[in-house]
Write an enzyme that holds these catalytic residues in place. Structure first.
Site, PDB file in Angstrom:
ATOM      1  N   SER A  31     -19.765 -85.975-104.893  1.00 34.67           N
ATOM      2  CA  SER A  31     -20.183 -87.548-105.256  1.00 34.67           C
ATOM      3  C   SER A  31     -21.402 -87.341-106.290  1.00 34.67           C
ATOM      4  CB  SER A  31     -20.631 -88.235-103.869  1.00 34.67           C
ATOM      5  OG  SER A  31     -21.695 -87.745-103.306  1.00 34.67           O
ATOM      6  N   HIS A  80     -12.933 -88.438-106.125  1.00 34.30           N
ATOM      7  CA  HIS A  80     -13.902 -88.972-105.485  1.00 34.30           C
ATOM      8  C   HIS A  80     -13.515 -90.033-104.518  1.00 34.30           C
ATOM      9  CE1 HIS A  80     -18.275 -90.796-105.335  1.00 34.30           C
ATOM     10  NE2 HIS A  80     -18.039 -90.092-104.258  1.00 34.30           N
ATOM     11  N   GLU A 124     -12.490 -92.666-107.481  1.00 34.02           N
ATOM     12  CA  GLU A 124     -12.717 -92.005-108.917  1.00 34.02           C
ATOM     13  C   GLU A 124     -12.154 -90.799-109.322  1.00 34.02           C
ATOM     14  OE1 GLU A 124     -17.150 -94.380-109.056  1.00 34.02           O
ATOM     15  OE2 GLU A 124     -17.170 -92.253-108.655  1.00 34.02           O
ATOM     16  N   ASN A 139     -21.862 -94.854-108.131  1.00 27.53           N
ATOM     17  CA  ASN A 139     -23.280 -94.491-107.652  1.00 27.53           C
ATOM     18  C   ASN A 139     -24.115 -94.701-108.906  1.00 27.53           C
ATOM     19  OD1 ASN A 139     -22.884 -93.910-105.035  1.00 27.53           O
ATOM     20  ND2 ASN A 139     -22.167 -91.714-105.345  1.00 27.53           N
TER      21      ASN A 139
HETATM   22  P1  NAI Z   1     -19.620 -82.842 -93.641  1.00 27.85           P
HETATM   23  O1  NAI Z   1     -20.869 -82.151 -93.567  1.00 27.85           O
HETATM   24  O2  NAI Z   1     -19.342 -83.742 -92.492  1.00 27.85           O
HETATM   25  O3  NAI Z   1     -18.465 -81.766 -93.722  1.00 27.85           O
HETATM   26  C1  NAI Z   1     -18.467 -80.723 -94.588  1.00 27.85           C
HETATM   27  C2  NAI Z   1     -17.609 -79.759 -93.730  1.00 27.85           C
HETATM   28  O4  NAI Z   1     -17.401 -78.453 -94.624  1.00 27.85           O
HETATM   29  C3  NAI Z   1     -18.122 -79.062 -92.590  1.00 27.85           C
HETATM   30  O5  NAI Z   1     -17.124 -79.118 -91.557  1.00 27.85           O
HETATM   31  C4  NAI Z   1     -18.447 -77.630 -93.013  1.00 27.85           C
HETATM   32  O6  NAI Z   1     -18.180 -76.689 -91.791  1.00 27.85           O
HETATM   33  C5  NAI Z   1     -17.548 -77.370 -94.082  1.00 27.85           C
HETATM   34  N1  NAI Z   1     -17.762 -76.229 -95.079  1.00 27.85           N
HETATM   35  C6  NAI Z   1     -18.958 -76.017 -95.454  1.00 27.85           C
HETATM   36  N2  NAI Z   1     -18.876 -75.052 -96.361  1.00 27.85           N
HETATM   37  C7  NAI Z   1     -17.676 -74.802 -96.462  1.00 27.85           C
HETATM   38  C8  NAI Z   1     -16.942 -73.731 -97.185  1.00 27.85           C
HETATM   39  N3  NAI Z   1     -17.432 -72.773 -97.902  1.00 27.85           N
HETATM   40  N4  NAI Z   1     -15.445 -73.456 -96.941  1.00 27.85           N
HETATM   41  C9  NAI Z   1     -14.813 -74.538 -96.106  1.00 27.85           C
HETATM   42  N5  NAI Z   1     -15.604 -75.436 -95.330  1.00 27.85           N
HETATM   43  C10 NAI Z   1     -16.723 -75.478 -95.526  1.00 27.85           C
HETATM   44  O7  NAI Z   1     -19.755 -83.458 -94.996  1.00 27.85           O
HETATM   45  P2  NAI Z   1     -18.888 -84.802 -95.591  1.00 27.85           P
HETATM   46  O8  NAI Z   1     -19.698 -85.975 -95.292  1.00 27.85           O
HETATM   47  O9  NAI Z   1     -17.475 -84.696 -95.227  1.00 27.85           O
HETATM   48  O10 NAI Z   1     -18.894 -84.583 -97.207  1.00 27.85           O
HETATM   49  C11 NAI Z   1     -18.132 -83.528 -97.755  1.00 27.85           C
HETATM   50  C12 NAI Z   1     -18.213 -83.635 -99.386  1.00 27.85           C
HETATM   51  O11 NAI Z   1     -17.797 -84.913 -99.672  1.00 27.85           O
HETATM   52  C13 NAI Z   1     -19.536 -83.377 -99.921  1.00 27.85           C
HETATM   53  O12 NAI Z   1     -19.601 -82.763-101.353  1.00 27.85           O
HETATM   54  C14 NAI Z   1     -20.065 -84.843-100.233  1.00 27.85           C
HETATM   55  O13 NAI Z   1     -21.033 -85.061-101.426  1.00 27.85           O
HETATM   56  C15 NAI Z   1     -18.630 -85.568-100.689  1.00 27.85           C
HETATM   57  N6  NAI Z   1     -18.752 -86.914-100.288  1.00 27.85           N
HETATM   58  C16 NAI Z   1     -19.317 -87.490 -99.118  1.00 27.85           C
HETATM   59  C17 NAI Z   1     -19.427 -88.813 -98.914  1.00 27.85           C
HETATM   60  C18 NAI Z   1     -19.759 -89.286 -97.782  1.00 27.85           C
HETATM   61  O14 NAI Z   1     -20.161 -90.777 -97.674  1.00 27.85           O
HETATM   62  N7  NAI Z   1     -20.175 -88.568 -96.734  1.00 27.85           N
HETATM   63  C19 NAI Z   1     -18.868 -89.717 -99.760  1.00 27.85           C
HETATM   64  C20 NAI Z   1     -17.829 -89.097-100.987  1.00 27.85           C
HETATM   65  C21 NAI Z   1     -18.188 -87.682-101.286  1.00 27.85           C
END
Ligand code: NAI
Length: 520
Positions: A123, A144, A156, A194
């Site tokens: 994001s 996105h 997006e 954003n």
């Molecule tokens: P989260 O922290 O809930 O989940 C991330 C997951 O990725 C975790 O389960 C972690 O163990 C795993 N992980 C970390 N490094 C890894 C790797 N190298 N290989 C495989 N798995 C790995 O985070 P969330 O909220 O799901 O966000 C994930 C992505 O989505 C981020 O890049 C964030 O910026 C993007 N995003 C998040 C939004 C939100 O509202 N939370 C909205 C839009 C995008």
């Protein structure tokens, strides 16, 4: 352009909130899904949770039982990246770190087929930067999604400098086939939502800092007058001030300190205090069982006037005034049309006048300044309404020179038309008008800089953050000329580059002074 074939394999890397949501949507849309996470068991636990979501959807009658079983069977947790080999699309939703994302895609390049599309759900990181070290950066694109993925329609589709147009088009078509509302965007800080949403928070924080009203009043005005589902303060409390503040800081830094995106010291103090919002039990509001909802101040009942004069000044848009006139007439007031006063350029004609008070739609100046300019002390201004015919509340501001009697006449007029009247301090541009003008300005700049189309920005703000109307459609309805006036007046009052008018607004207006529009 066709999307991915139904039944083709979609790999999702990272099974947190976002990855799990993406996996759910892809499986429900007919794809075989491979879910991978570095945390042991995280992917299989996420799949169990998705299975429960499907069961709930079946119970609610929103999904067939057989369909749910099939979708559940399509989800497979994998223990190594090598097992995503056959994927036609890989969507990354891991931690928001450039190096981690680069390393992941570099590894994936050695695993997947040459035709596989690589997508990042980032994001805030440049899609161009994530792809920079790949052998084939042209197949990397931003996809996105918004949280919660199954409920939020916006996607997006973000193209970096090297992204192949066909890749972006395929991802767009795929998102569409998944029941989403995709939009194309160029990889620029904040992408569309954003970036364009920043003023929604920033103007509210500035208004609070200037004492326009307290947070519950500002929220109520944004909801009841502006038609927004959530006011800015309750929304920031929900998002979390740490998260919201850090997004603002990152967009501000990414635009090299452009004052349009300046973060708020008020919000910084909340973060310093650990008042992060709902999740910490306190933000602008307090949360807990024994908390009383703060009351929004409303004006006591005033005397109902019998007549109201209406004269249309050059800059007052008829789209706002006509339904207001209908509402006053329906309330049984006798409405008299008056010609704008001679010399209205200098002393603008009041839009509404009753018992000696001149009442204008906000044009970005305070009522006090307007009263002085017109040599008419008894001046009141009203804030923009999303839906004049149905709004329950109206926000008014009173010039410092205005008499109590004249103020009461203005209050009585709007009460007679069925509005609850909320008085705010006499700040330039009021609340909704100032916010909408700044949202439209930012949206216009995004279009002007080729980030997205006018249609895309309006879809993005409606589907990504639930705005009641796209900012550019809103500018069309208020009148682009009026929006430019509001912004120019704010710029003149504050002397800040923050309020500079987007060149695209000025260009549209110059090309068609009376009928400039973004949408046909
Ligand atoms: P989260 O922290 O809930 O989940 C991330 C997951 O990725 C975790 O389960 C972690 O163990 C795993 N992980 C970390 N490094 C890894 C790797 N190298 N290989 C495989 N798995 C790995 O985070 P969330 O909220 O799901 O966000 C994930 C992505 O989505 C981020 O890049 C964030 O910026 C993007 N995003 C998040 C939004 C939100 O509202 N939370 C909205 C839009 C995008």
């Amino acid at each position: 352009m066709e999307g991915l074939a139904r039944g083709s394999i979609v790999a999702v890397i990272g099974s947190g909130a976002m990855g799990a949501g993406i996996a759910q949507v892809a499986a429900a849309s007919g794809h075989e899904v491979r879910l991978f996470d570095t945390r042991p068991d995280a992917a299989s636990k996420a799949i169990d949770a998705i299975g429960k979501v499907f069961t709930k959807l079946v119970d609610k009658g929103r999904m067939g039982a057989a369909e749910a079983d099939l979708a559940r069977e399509r989800l497979q947790a994998v223990g190594s990246l090598a097992e995503v080999k056959e994927a036609a699309l890989v969507v990354e939703a891991i931690v928001e770190h450039l190096d981690a994302k680069r390393a992941l895609f570099a590894e994936l390049e050695g695993i997947v087929d040459a035709r596989c599309i690589l997508a990042t759900n980032t994001s805030s990181i440049s899609v161009t930067a994530i792809g920079a070290q790949l052998r084939h950066p042209e197949r990397l694109v931003g996809m996105h999604f918004f949280n919660p993925v199954p409920l939020m329609a916006l996607v997006e589709v973000v193209s970096g400098l090297a992204t192949d147009k066909q890749v972006a088009d395929t991802v767009y078509a795929t998102a569409h086939a998944w029941g989403k509302d995709p939009v194309h965007a160029k990889s620029t800080p904040g992408f569309i939502v954003n970036r364009v949403a920043r003023p929604y928070y920033a103007e509210a924080l500035r208004l609070l800092q200037e004492g326009a009203a307290d947070a519950p009043t500002l929220d109520a005005v944004m909801r009841d007058c502006g038609g927004f589902r959530m006011g800015p303060f309750e929304l920031m409390d929900l998002i979390g001030h740490d998260v919201n503040f850090s997004v603002t800081q990152s967009v501000h830094a990414a635009y090299f300190g452009d004052p349009r995106f300046t973060p708020s010291v008020l919000q910084q103090e909340l973060v310093n205090a650990g008042f992060l919002g709902r999740k910490s039990g306190r933000g602008f509001y307090r949360y807990g069982d024994d908390v009383v909802t703060p009351a929004v101040p409303t004006e006591p009942q005033a005397v109902r006037p019998h007549t109201v004069g209406i004269s249309v000044a050059r800059e007052v848009t008829r789209s706002v005034l006509t339904p207001m006139e209908a509402r006053l007439t329906d309330a049984g007031l006798s409405v008299a049309h008056r010609e704008p006063l001679a010399g209205a350029e200098k002393h603008e004609a009041p839009a509404l006048h009753t018992n000696g008070v001149a009442i204008f739609l906000s044009d970005g100046r305070s009522a006090t300044e307007r009263a002085a300019a017109n040599h008419h002390p008894n001046t009141v201004v009203y804030d923009l309404l999303f839906d004049v015919a149905r709004a329950t509340r109206i926000a008014l501001a009173r010039a410092d020179q205005c008499s109590e009697e004249a103020w009461q006449a203005a209050v009585g007029l709007f009460q007679a038309a069925g509005f609850t009247v909320t008085r705010i301090d006499d700040v330039p541009g009021m609340i909704v008008m100032r916010t909408v003008a700044m949202l439209a300005n930012e949206a216009a700049d995004a279009v002007n800089q080729g980030v997205c189309s006018a249609g895309a920005v309006d879809i993005a703000m409606q589907k990504g953050v639930n705005y009641p109307r796209g900012p550019l459609a809103w500018a069309d309805s208020v009148g682009i000329g009026h929006i430019v006036t509001v912004l120019a007046n704010l710029a003149a009052t504050y002397g800040e580059d923050r309020y500079r008018v987007s060149p695209l607004l000025r260009r549209k207006l110059a090309a068609n002074p009376s009928g400039a529009r973004f949408h046909a």
